[in-house]
Design a protein around this motif. Sequence first.
Motif, mmCIF file in Angstrom:
data_model
loop_
_atom_site.group_PDB
_atom_site.id
_atom_site.type_symbol
_atom_site.label_atom_id
_atom_site.label_comp_id
_atom_site.label_asym_id
_atom_site.label_seq_id
_atom_site.Cartn_x
_atom_site.Cartn_y
_atom_site.Cartn_z
ATOM 1 N N LEU A 34 74.698 105.131 39.527
ATOM 2 C CA LEU A 34 74.769 106.248 40.469
ATOM 3 C C LEU A 34 74.941 105.769 41.905
ATOM 4 C CD1 LEU A 34 72.060 108.535 38.848
ATOM 5 C CD2 LEU A 34 74.509 108.986 38.976
ATOM 6 N N ALA A 35 74.457 104.563 42.204
ATOM 7 C CA ALA A 35 74.695 104.007 43.535
ATOM 8 C C ALA A 35 76.184 103.729 43.748
ATOM 9 C CB ALA A 35 73.883 102.725 43.710
ATOM 10 N N GLU A 36 76.855 103.314 42.665
ATOM 11 C CA GLU A 36 78.288 103.040 42.736
ATOM 12 C C GLU A 36 79.120 104.319 42.715
ATOM 13 O OE1 GLU A 36 79.937 100.158 43.069
ATOM 14 O OE2 GLU A 36 78.057 99.046 43.297
ATOM 15 N N ASP A 37 78.647 105.297 41.968
ATOM 16 C CA ASP A 37 79.396 106.551 41.822
ATOM 17 C C ASP A 37 78.413 107.722 41.814
ATOM 18 O OD1 ASP A 37 81.068 108.638 41.280
ATOM 19 O OD2 ASP A 37 81.812 107.870 39.368
ATOM 20 N N PRO A 38 78.030 108.205 43.000
ATOM 21 C CA PRO A 38 77.029 109.268 43.075
ATOM 22 C C PRO A 38 77.554 110.654 42.712
ATOM 23 C CG PRO A 38 77.793 108.707 45.263
ATOM 24 C CD PRO A 38 78.441 107.723 44.328
ATOM 25 N N ASP A 39 78.821 110.753 42.360
ATOM 26 C CA ASP A 39 79.414 112.058 42.060
ATOM 27 C C ASP A 39 79.613 112.285 40.571
ATOM 28 O OD1 ASP A 39 79.545 112.773 44.749
ATOM 29 O OD2 ASP A 39 81.474 111.769 45.011
ATOM 30 N N THR A 40 78.843 111.597 39.740
ATOM 31 C CA THR A 40 78.940 111.796 38.303
ATOM 32 C C THR A 40 77.819 112.714 37.818
ATOM 33 O OG1 THR A 40 78.776 110.729 36.135
ATOM 34 C CG2 THR A 40 77.735 109.579 37.966
ATOM 35 N N ALA A 41 78.189 113.909 37.457
ATOM 36 C CA ALA A 41 77.193 114.892 37.017
ATOM 37 C C ALA A 41 76.456 114.413 35.768
ATOM 38 C CB ALA A 41 77.871 116.238 36.751
ATOM 39 N N ALA A 42 77.196 113.791 34.830
ATOM 40 C CA ALA A 42 76.564 113.333 33.595
ATOM 41 C C ALA A 42 75.454 112.336 33.885
ATOM 42 C CB ALA A 42 77.602 112.715 32.669
ATOM 43 N N GLY A 43 75.670 111.473 34.884
ATOM 44 C CA GLY A 43 74.646 110.510 35.247
ATOM 45 C C GLY A 43 73.397 111.165 35.793
ATOM 46 N N TRP A 44 73.566 112.160 36.629
ATOM 47 C CA TRP A 44 72.398 112.852 37.196
ATOM 48 C C TRP A 44 71.687 113.687 36.149
ATOM 49 C CZ3 TRP A 44 70.432 110.884 41.233
ATOM 50 C CH2 TRP A 44 71.225 110.332 42.239
ATOM 51 N N ILE A 45 72.437 114.261 35.206
ATOM 52 C CA ILE A 45 71.799 115.012 34.117
ATOM 53 C C ILE A 45 70.896 114.091 33.303
ATOM 54 C CG2 ILE A 45 72.228 116.219 31.932
ATOM 55 C CD1 ILE A 45 74.827 117.299 33.256
#
Length: 233
Positions: free
Chosen positions: A44-55
Amino acid sequence: MTDLARFPATTEGMSPTELGVARAAALFERVDPGRAAALLETVLAEDPDTAAGWILMARIRLVLDQVDAALDAAGRAIRLAPEDPRPVGAASRALTLLGRHDEAVAMAYRAVIAEPQNPLWHDRVAWALLAADRQTADAEQAARTAIGLAPDEAHYYFTHGVALDALGHADQARQALLTSLRLEPENPVAQHRLAVLNGETRRENEPKRRGWKLFGRNKDAGSRSSRPEEYLP
């Protein structure tokens, strides 16, 4: 039982972000939430715009008893994917644990509106209302709806039994719990609830408080059911 996270079964053709999320999900499914969170933090630090990661992060934070962080992760996912009911459901659970019951109930109903045929969200409505100690008849209706959508899932009969017990319908509650145990005989929480209804043991009168202990997540949780809502007093 329907899960809060859905990830692809294969990694072929996945981007680095998707691969990282999938690996974190695999670690989490292998009951290693700490390592899953550490890996996911890097992703998420590399790609904070991934919804699946935040879910997924919201779900992991809940398991780690990091409820504020779980709510933050769910909120980020909601902003990225407002039409997806999964982060809304995770936010509802976190809000319940934080004692913010009006918001928890509203979020649970929002998940139902987004995906009305998913029994998980009706179950979340039931538990949000039960935790708030209000509109118990609506909680019982939500539990019945979940059963109608997934009649082979033991947990939904358990929820229905708890709601019926809260309404004072002991005989019906007993039947619901018996059905739950027929489908899942080794659930110790359902066994305890039934024993209470049968007068074989006393009901625990712990005060409701912030955090997972509201749902019985403590040092002994590893030997119990994996569904935290089943520990609602």
